[in-house]
Design a protein around this motif. Sequence first.
Motif, PDB file in Angstrom:
ATOM      1  N   GLN A 210      -5.281 -14.695   3.077  1.00  0.00           N
ATOM      2  CA  GLN A 210      -5.435 -15.802   4.007  1.00  0.00           C
ATOM      3  C   GLN A 210      -5.156 -15.400   5.458  1.00  0.00           C
ATOM      4  OE1 GLN A 210      -6.565 -18.938   2.852  1.00  0.00           O
ATOM      5  NE2 GLN A 210      -6.894 -17.612   1.068  1.00  0.00           N
ATOM      6  N   VAL A 211      -4.701 -14.160   5.679  1.00  0.00           N
ATOM      7  CA  VAL A 211      -4.406 -13.689   7.035  1.00  0.00           C
ATOM      8  C   VAL A 211      -5.102 -12.355   7.253  1.00  0.00           C
ATOM      9  CG1 VAL A 211      -2.171 -14.850   7.095  1.00  0.00           C
ATOM     10  CG2 VAL A 211      -2.300 -12.465   6.323  1.00  0.00           C
ATOM     11  N   LEU A 212      -5.139 -11.914   8.491  1.00  0.00           N
ATOM     12  CA  LEU A 212      -5.697 -10.600   8.775  1.00  0.00           C
ATOM     13  C   LEU A 212      -4.784  -9.525   8.187  1.00  0.00           C
ATOM     14  CD1 LEU A 212      -6.781 -11.061  12.504  1.00  0.00           C
ATOM     15  CD2 LEU A 212      -8.278 -10.945  10.502  1.00  0.00           C
ATOM     16  N   PRO A 213      -5.356  -8.445   7.655  1.00  0.00           N
ATOM     17  CA  PRO A 213      -4.513  -7.376   7.119  1.00  0.00           C
ATOM     18  C   PRO A 213      -3.724  -6.693   8.223  1.00  0.00           C
ATOM     19  CG  PRO A 213      -6.796  -6.673   7.208  1.00  0.00           C
ATOM     20  CD  PRO A 213      -6.792  -8.140   7.539  1.00  0.00           C
ATOM     21  N   CYS A 214      -2.573  -6.147   7.862  1.00  0.00           N
ATOM     22  CA  CYS A 214      -1.687  -5.507   8.836  1.00  0.00           C
ATOM     23  C   CYS A 214      -2.194  -4.111   9.191  1.00  0.00           C
ATOM     24  CB  CYS A 214      -0.276  -5.423   8.268  1.00  0.00           C
ATOM     25  SG  CYS A 214       0.939  -4.808   9.446  1.00  0.00           S
ATOM     26  N   VAL A 215      -2.383  -3.872  10.470  1.00  0.00           N
ATOM     27  CA  VAL A 215      -2.833  -2.566  10.959  1.00  0.00           C
ATOM     28  C   VAL A 215      -1.615  -1.671  11.125  1.00  0.00           C
ATOM     29  CG1 VAL A 215      -4.097  -1.338  12.764  1.00  0.00           C
ATOM     30  CG2 VAL A 215      -4.744  -3.695  12.173  1.00  0.00           C
ATOM     31  N   HIS A 216      -1.649  -0.491  10.517  1.00  0.00           N
ATOM     32  CA  HIS A 216      -0.486   0.395  10.538  1.00  0.00           C
ATOM     33  C   HIS A 216      -0.930   1.857  10.529  1.00  0.00           C
ATOM     34  CE1 HIS A 216      -1.607  -0.147   6.319  1.00  0.00           C
ATOM     35  NE2 HIS A 216      -1.001   0.998   6.054  1.00  0.00           N
ATOM     36  N   ARG A 217       0.030   2.745  10.728  1.00  0.00           N
ATOM     37  CA  ARG A 217      -0.271   4.181  10.688  1.00  0.00           C
ATOM     38  C   ARG A 217       0.980   4.964  10.313  1.00  0.00           C
ATOM     39  NH1 ARG A 217      -0.441   5.989  17.116  1.00  0.00           N
ATOM     40  NH2 ARG A 217       1.745   5.475  17.556  1.00  0.00           N
ATOM     41  N   THR A 218       0.743   6.159   9.809  1.00  0.00           N
ATOM     42  CA  THR A 218       1.810   7.135   9.611  1.00  0.00           C
ATOM     43  C   THR A 218       1.982   7.924  10.902  1.00  0.00           C
ATOM     44  OG1 THR A 218       1.432   7.375   7.236  1.00  0.00           O
ATOM     45  CG2 THR A 218       2.450   9.234   8.376  1.00  0.00           C
ATOM     46  N   PRO A 219       3.186   8.042  11.426  1.00  0.00           N
ATOM     47  CA  PRO A 219       3.382   8.810  12.659  1.00  0.00           C
ATOM     48  C   PRO A 219       3.443  10.301  12.376  1.00  0.00           C
ATOM     49  CG  PRO A 219       5.474   7.998  11.882  1.00  0.00           C
ATOM     50  CD  PRO A 219       4.444   7.474  10.920  1.00  0.00           C
ATOM     51  N   ASP A 220       3.323  11.076  13.412  1.00  0.00           N
ATOM     52  CA  ASP A 220       3.489  12.523  13.278  1.00  0.00           C
ATOM     53  C   ASP A 220       4.919  12.806  12.821  1.00  0.00           C
ATOM     54  OD1 ASP A 220       3.990  15.349  13.941  1.00  0.00           O
ATOM     55  OD2 ASP A 220       2.054  15.254  14.952  1.00  0.00           O
ATOM     56  N   GLU A 221       5.054  13.641  11.813  1.00  0.00           N
ATOM     57  CA  GLU A 221       6.379  13.937  11.254  1.00  0.00           C
ATOM     58  C   GLU A 221       7.232  14.816  12.158  1.00  0.00           C
ATOM     59  OE1 GLU A 221       3.533  14.556   9.656  1.00  0.00           O
ATOM     60  OE2 GLU A 221       3.473  13.131   7.992  1.00  0.00           O
ATOM     61  N   ASN A 222       6.606  15.472  13.133  1.00  0.00           N
ATOM     62  CA  ASN A 222       7.333  16.341  14.068  1.00  0.00           C
ATOM     63  C   ASN A 222       8.153  17.409  13.349  1.00  0.00           C
ATOM     64  OD1 ASN A 222       6.463  14.966  16.470  1.00  0.00           O
ATOM     65  ND2 ASN A 222       7.921  13.346  16.018  1.00  0.00           N
ATOM     66  N   GLY A 223       7.609  17.904  12.251  1.00  0.00           N
ATOM     67  CA  GLY A 223       8.266  18.981  11.517  1.00  0.00           C
ATOM     68  C   GLY A 223       9.430  18.554  10.659  1.00  0.00           C
ATOM     69  N   LYS A 224       9.704  17.254  10.586  1.00  0.00           N
ATOM     70  CA  LYS A 224      10.832  16.754   9.802  1.00  0.00           C
ATOM     71  C   LYS A 224      10.323  16.120   8.510  1.00  0.00           C
ATOM     72  CE  LYS A 224      14.490  14.642  11.666  1.00  0.00           C
ATOM     73  NZ  LYS A 224      15.349  13.579  12.294  1.00  0.00           N
ATOM     74  N   LEU A 225      11.006  16.373   7.411  1.00  0.00           N
ATOM     75  CA  LEU A 225      10.648  15.747   6.146  1.00  0.00           C
ATOM     76  C   LEU A 225      10.910  14.254   6.196  1.00  0.00           C
ATOM     77  CD1 LEU A 225      12.062  18.322   3.552  1.00  0.00           C
ATOM     78  CD2 LEU A 225       9.711  18.083   4.351  1.00  0.00           C
ATOM     79  N   ARG A 226      10.138  13.504   5.400  1.00  0.00           N
ATOM     80  CA  ARG A 226      10.339  12.069   5.277  1.00  0.00           C
ATOM     81  C   ARG A 226      10.661  11.742   3.822  1.00  0.00           C
ATOM     82  NH1 ARG A 226       5.411   8.641   6.749  1.00  0.00           N
ATOM     83  NH2 ARG A 226       6.944   6.984   6.970  1.00  0.00           N
ATOM     84  N   LEU A 227      11.495  10.731   3.632  1.00  0.00           N
ATOM     85  CA  LEU A 227      11.757  10.183   2.290  1.00  0.00           C
ATOM     86  C   LEU A 227      11.283   8.746   2.332  1.00  0.00           C
ATOM     87  CD1 LEU A 227      12.921  10.860  -0.486  1.00  0.00           C
ATOM     88  CD2 LEU A 227      15.115   9.944   0.303  1.00  0.00           C
ATOM     89  N   LEU A 228      10.196   8.465   1.615  1.00  0.00           N
ATOM     90  CA  LEU A 228       9.482   7.201   1.739  1.00  0.00           C
ATOM     91  C   LEU A 228       9.265   6.552   0.375  1.00  0.00           C
ATOM     92  CD1 LEU A 228       7.609   5.212   3.407  1.00  0.00           C
ATOM     93  CD2 LEU A 228       5.734   6.795   2.853  1.00  0.00           C
ATOM     94  N   LEU A 229       9.625   5.290   0.277  1.00  0.00           N
ATOM     95  CA  LEU A 229       9.325   4.482  -0.902  1.00  0.00           C
ATOM     96  C   LEU A 229       8.140   3.609  -0.564  1.00  0.00           C
ATOM     97  CD1 LEU A 229      10.319   3.686  -3.782  1.00  0.00           C
ATOM     98  CD2 LEU A 229      11.541   1.794  -2.682  1.00  0.00           C
ATOM     99  N   ILE A 230       7.095   3.646  -1.406  1.00  0.00           N
ATOM    100  CA  ILE A 230       5.874   2.908  -1.098  1.00  0.00           C
ATOM    101  C   ILE A 230       5.208   2.430  -2.375  1.00  0.00           C
ATOM    102  CG2 ILE A 230       4.444   5.007  -1.070  1.00  0.00           C
ATOM    103  CD1 ILE A 230       2.915   3.673   1.306  1.00  0.00           C
TER     104      ILE A 230
END
Length: 231
Positions: A210-230
């Motif tokens: 019923q709403v517009l979908p959320c526009v998003h992006r993954t940022p540049d990691e800048n050489g650092k690891l990420r721990l992400l729950l998705i």
Amino acid sequence: MKWDFDHLNQIKNVSSFPELVDTKFSGKNNALCWQRLLDGDFEEIVDLLELKENITVVSEADLLNLNLSKQGLLAREIILNDIKLLKEFGALPTLNLLKCYERDDEFNYISTDVYSFHVDRSPIATDTFLCTYFGTSSDIIANEEVTQKIQIPEVREKLKALHDPEDGNFESFLEDNFFDLHYQPNADAKPINLENGYLWRLAVDHPEQQVLPCVHRTPDENGKLRLLLIC
């Protein structure tokens, strides 16, 4: 310190997991945020996990096998509880240890990787949940601050040159190759960082939305690891 998103029509703050999953999107609101100030040492978990490739799926057993300090144990308990809550809700959460995602370098005028601002699409009613425990966090942006890339004249003309009419109509070509999911920020756009520890629910493009979908992006990691729950 908690961030105040209440002045933004796009984002609505909630105070619990039940409120996160039960609140309906409406109007310009297409992002819900459960703000948490998390205790625990998430970096310790990242340091002890083994990165086997650019994206490594971390199981609950992997987490339980880690020999952690008191602060590491607190962090692990938070992650396991988030996984439990999402599973009980009916979602399929995945915990990822990330070095980077694959880049799309085929066309320099319209990237279709996750580093480009984009929306998620699903044939069924669903939402995107995500939480970054460590590393750089994703960004979202208001729908009125972006332009769909396929509507940019020079991009559209280049895509038309790629299209073979014998393969179907042009609009289907754009959808089949996910070109229509990607957006270009306007000159005055102000992306919003999702911050570490906050659990987010983002609106997805699906037939019942019923709403517009959320526009998003993954940022540049800048050489650092990420721990992400998705999920």
